[in-house]
Design an enzyme around this catalytic site. Sequence first.
Site, PDB file in Angstrom:
ATOM      1  N   HIS A   7      10.973  -9.298   0.550  1.00 17.82           N
ATOM      2  CA  HIS A   7      10.336  -7.922   0.473  1.00 17.82           C
ATOM      3  C   HIS A   7      11.939  -6.949   0.417  1.00 17.82           C
ATOM      4  O   HIS A   7      12.896  -7.424   1.551  1.00 17.82           O
ATOM      5  CB  HIS A   7       9.460  -7.400   1.315  1.00 17.82           C
ATOM      6  CG  HIS A   7       8.985  -5.935   1.157  1.00 17.82           C
ATOM      7  ND1 HIS A   7       9.696  -4.864   1.741  1.00 17.82           N
ATOM      8  CD2 HIS A   7       7.794  -5.569   0.689  1.00 17.82           C
ATOM      9  CE1 HIS A   7       8.769  -3.978   1.146  1.00 17.82           C
ATOM     10  NE2 HIS A   7       7.847  -4.183   0.606  1.00 17.82           N
ATOM     11  N   PHE A  56       6.719   1.878  -4.455  1.00 19.65           N
ATOM     12  CA  PHE A  56       7.939   2.396  -3.892  1.00 19.65           C
ATOM     13  C   PHE A  56       8.319   3.743  -4.330  1.00 19.65           C
ATOM     14  O   PHE A  56       9.614   4.016  -3.674  1.00 19.65           O
ATOM     15  CB  PHE A  56       9.017   1.120  -4.610  1.00 19.65           C
ATOM     16  CG  PHE A  56       8.794  -0.077  -4.090  1.00 19.65           C
ATOM     17  CD1 PHE A  56       8.858  -0.704  -2.488  1.00 19.65           C
ATOM     18  CD2 PHE A  56       7.998  -1.259  -4.737  1.00 19.65           C
ATOM     19  CE1 PHE A  56       8.865  -1.554  -2.129  1.00 19.65           C
ATOM     20  CE2 PHE A  56       7.571  -2.419  -4.301  1.00 19.65           C
ATOM     21  CZ  PHE A  56       7.868  -2.886  -2.904  1.00 19.65           C
ATOM     22  N   ASP A  66       0.759  -1.163  -0.132  1.00 20.54           N
ATOM     23  CA  ASP A  66       0.060  -0.014  -0.063  1.00 20.54           C
ATOM     24  C   ASP A  66       0.911   0.966  -0.068  1.00 20.54           C
ATOM     25  O   ASP A  66       1.922   1.209   0.142  1.00 20.54           O
ATOM     26  CB  ASP A  66      -0.958  -0.029   1.236  1.00 20.54           C
ATOM     27  CG  ASP A  66      -0.482   0.309   2.712  1.00 20.54           C
ATOM     28  OD1 ASP A  66       0.885   0.052   2.793  1.00 20.54           O
ATOM     29  OD2 ASP A  66      -1.254   0.713   3.329  1.00 20.54           O
ATOM     30  N   TYR A  82       2.868   4.986   0.659  1.00 17.88           N
ATOM     31  CA  TYR A  82       3.691   5.473   1.792  1.00 17.88           C
ATOM     32  C   TYR A  82       2.531   6.236   2.686  1.00 17.88           C
ATOM     33  O   TYR A  82       1.718   6.882   1.891  1.00 17.88           O
ATOM     34  CB  TYR A  82       4.895   6.366   1.489  1.00 17.88           C
ATOM     35  CG  TYR A  82       5.860   5.583   0.677  1.00 17.88           C
ATOM     36  CD1 TYR A  82       6.779   4.511   1.503  1.00 17.88           C
ATOM     37  CD2 TYR A  82       6.253   5.601  -0.610  1.00 17.88           C
ATOM     38  CE1 TYR A  82       7.632   3.955   0.752  1.00 17.88           C
ATOM     39  CE2 TYR A  82       7.380   5.240  -1.273  1.00 17.88           C
ATOM     40  CZ  TYR A  82       8.034   4.277  -0.499  1.00 17.88           C
ATOM     41  OH  TYR A  82       8.922   3.578  -0.949  1.00 17.88           O
TER      42      TYR A  82
END
Length: 228
Positions: free
Chosen positions: A191, A80, A67, A69
Amino acid sequence: MKLPLEIPDTDWLPVVEAWAASPAGQKLEAFLEERAAAGATIYPPEPLRALHITPLASTRVVILGQDPYHGPGQAEGLSFSVPEGVPLPPSLRNIFKEIQRDLGKPFPQSGSLVRWAEGGTLLLNAVLTVEDGQPASHANRGWEPLTDALIQAAAENPAPKVFMLWGSYAQAKAPLIEAAGQGHLVLKANHPSPLSALKPPRPFIGCGHFSTAKAWLEERGRGAPRKG
């Protein structure tokens, strides 16, 4: 908050329109209006920006985030990515470290990935909005049926693509890709968060995804567009 569904009439539009008319889309619109009326600060201002910049026809790589920031000025509608001038979040810093290690490219000063999106990398979060200071606050509110449908549409399109699935949340979407049976390359690693980037079973640092994707796409005539 009126759900911002104004996207270009591209190959993503039928997917978005079908979802918007569905119970999930209507539920999400009501939820966003309710939260905005309550004074919530919702990021990013353009939740569907990835679809504006990267049409399905030009999509060569799909990078799935979880989701947006949740800090002021960070989310810009691309997984990202952060706008020019915003300090690099830790996960993005590790992505750049792996690119530097894997491809020998200099470490970027800007965290904006707009250039990636313009070059055919779909930077898609599974959930497309969030509230200030509250990660995952809009999870399970109606975005996931849309983003699953977008992943499925990308997978069913036969043009060769690389799907980079980092972390268990992204890897849970692999069946959507594999069911399409189009032979896309699916790359999996932990991740890039500092909590997992160096840990087994598939450390992100050292995964080699960027060089692998580059070679695979070039072999199939879908290498990065040349800059004139």
